[in-house]
Scaffold this active site. Structure first.
Site, PDB file in Angstrom:
ATOM      1  N   ARG A  49       0.993  -1.192  -0.125  1.00  0.00           N
ATOM      2  CA  ARG A  49      -0.084   0.204   0.015  1.00  0.00           C
ATOM      3  C   ARG A  49       0.911   1.308   0.243  1.00  0.00           C
ATOM      4  NH1 ARG A  49      -1.247   2.811   4.425  1.00  0.00           N
ATOM      5  NH2 ARG A  49      -1.225   1.016   5.752  1.00  0.00           N
ATOM      6  N   TYR A 102     -15.838  17.008 -16.856  1.00  0.00           N
ATOM      7  CA  TYR A 102     -16.167  15.398 -16.863  1.00  0.00           C
ATOM      8  C   TYR A 102     -17.169  15.235 -15.800  1.00  0.00           C
ATOM      9  CZ  TYR A 102     -15.846  10.455 -15.712  1.00  0.00           C
ATOM     10  OH  TYR A 102     -16.038   8.971 -15.364  1.00  0.00           O
ATOM     11  N   ASP A 175      -6.671  18.407 -15.913  1.00  0.00           N
ATOM     12  CA  ASP A 175      -7.133  17.193 -16.146  1.00  0.00           C
ATOM     13  C   ASP A 175      -6.743  16.680 -17.842  1.00  0.00           C
ATOM     14  OD1 ASP A 175      -8.612  14.699 -17.073  1.00  0.00           O
ATOM     15  OD2 ASP A 175     -10.247  15.414 -15.783  1.00  0.00           O
ATOM     16  N   LYS A 200      -7.591   5.085 -20.205  1.00  0.00           N
ATOM     17  CA  LYS A 200      -8.136   5.480 -21.535  1.00  0.00           C
ATOM     18  C   LYS A 200      -7.099   5.408 -22.527  1.00  0.00           C
ATOM     19  CE  LYS A 200     -11.924   8.309 -19.799  1.00  0.00           C
ATOM     20  NZ  LYS A 200     -11.659   7.798 -18.262  1.00  0.00           N
TER      21      LYS A 200
END
Length: 382
Positions: A49, A102, A175, A200
């Site tokens: 982690r 978005y 972004d 993406k």
């Protein structure tokens, strides 16, 4: 400086995973813990982690690609945005955001309003005078710019927004999910954070959900890393590996998709059943000159307005090579109605402000043959 294509083609040379066997691709350290007694040197790992050799390699690579000082890989793109907000904002703060952001960003900011009393001011970032006015009236602690916007495909002058923000000491995040570092580098344009979904174009295969934040300041990086560890936002080693498979071909895929998208946009622009095509690579786009200046590659996404709402249903139903799927940037082409999927959380008034109507579809161009895609759209339009 090494070209991006060379950087991405030689991942293990440049990301330095520390593999003793000279693996030609990132080795997967699929383990929860590490034995401290068996390690020495500057890099010590204890718990995945907190840090993991596979993930750290990808973070090094993203930092180099974005020309930043450090990166954090997260388990989703929205987790990257949440990490950004938690790093840059305190309860009661104000954030200035591009109004065409978005849909997931919009939902997250609504939640932050309810939970942390964080106020969001939305403004059209292509209208610099409006941005100046808002900055006189409010004191945001962060500006979040998105360019190109999803799905309206507005192109924002990042350097101009940064100049306005930095004059008032306000950090700027961009972004960069749609353009990616293969196309534009927000940090070199002056931004403080580059945040992006790697689900993406960067992955390119639709096989993994992930995100990243890259910064140009060591202090910010230290803070980001601390919060990511405390909140457990880490991307898993297996997902890092799956994501990394798409990196060597990123620029080549995006260039091929750009050319295909341009051909399809030109075809649709002249079709009698199409009212409008929005694609920054078309000269008809209002920010065409800025797009060509700011981006090396135009992302292969089109916003198409048909002559009627019925045509939206017909085309989505009748296309054979365009799946009705969320997301973009994959090998397969996709079509969706933003009012039903990506922007389902927006009211009718909000959609109207953004220029999104029920006659519109977002089309993401994949890697199929361009003539096959055009033929499919032609038969679907009837």
């Amino acid at each position: 400086m090494m070209k991006l294509e060379t950087l991405l083609a030689r991942i293990t040379d440049n990301a330095k995973p520390g593999d003793p066997f000279g693996a030609s691709h990132l080795p997967i350290y699929q383990t929860a813990t590490f034995d401290l007694k068996k390690q020495e040197g500057d890099e010590i790992f204890d718990y995945s982690r907190s840090d993991n050799p596979t993930r750290k390699s990808l973070e090094r690579l993203f930092a180099m690609a974005e020309q930043g000082v450090g990166a954090i890989c997260t388990n989703t793109g929205l987790a990257a945005l949440a990490l950004l907000f938690e790093t840059a904002l305190q309860a009661g703060d104000t954030v200035l955001v591009e109004q065409g952001c978005y849909g997931g960003t919009f939902r997250l900011l609504k939640l932050l309003k309810e939970k942390n009393n964080i106020t969001t001011v939305y403004v059209d970032f292509t209208d610099l005078e409006s941005v100046k006015t808002v900055l006189k009236q409010s004191a945001p602690k962060l500006i979040l710019c998105e360019s190109p916007t999803n799905p309206a495909l507005k192109v924002v002058d990042i350097a101009a927004i940064v100049e306005l923000a930095h004059d008032k000491g306000i950090p700027v995040a961009v972004d960069n999910s749609m353009a990616t570092f293969a196309s534009q580098l927000p940090l070199t344009l002056g931004a403080d954070y580059s945040v992006f979904s790697t689900t993406k174009f960067i992955s390119g295969h639709g096989a993994v959900i992930a995100g990243a934040v890259v910064v140009n300041n060591p202090h910010l990086f230290k803070k980001l890393r601390f919060i990511a560890n405390v909140q457990g936002r880490a991307q898993s080693p297996m997902d890092v590996f799956l994501l990394s498979l798409g990196l060597p071909t990123l620029t080549y895929r995006m260039k091929a998709q750009e050319q295909s998208a341009l051909s399809i946009a030109k075809f649709l622009e002249t079709h009698p059943k199409v009212n409008k095509v929005v694609f920054p690579g078309l000269e008809s786009h209002p920010q065409y000159d800025l797009a060509k200046k700011q981006m090396k590659i135009i992302p292969a996404i089109l916003l198409v307005e048909f002559a009627s709402e019925e045509l939206v249903t017909t085309v989505i139903k009748n296309t054979k090579l365009f799946g009705e799927k969320a997301s973009f940037g994959c090998a397969d082409s996709r079509i969706e109605a933003p009012v039903s999927i990506s922007h389902a959380s927006f009211s009718a008034e909000e959609l109207a402000t953004l220029g999104i109507s029920s006659k519109m579809v977002r089309i993401a161009i994949g890697l199929e043959d361009t003539s096959d895609l055009i033929a499919d759209l032609e038969q679907a339009l009837g």
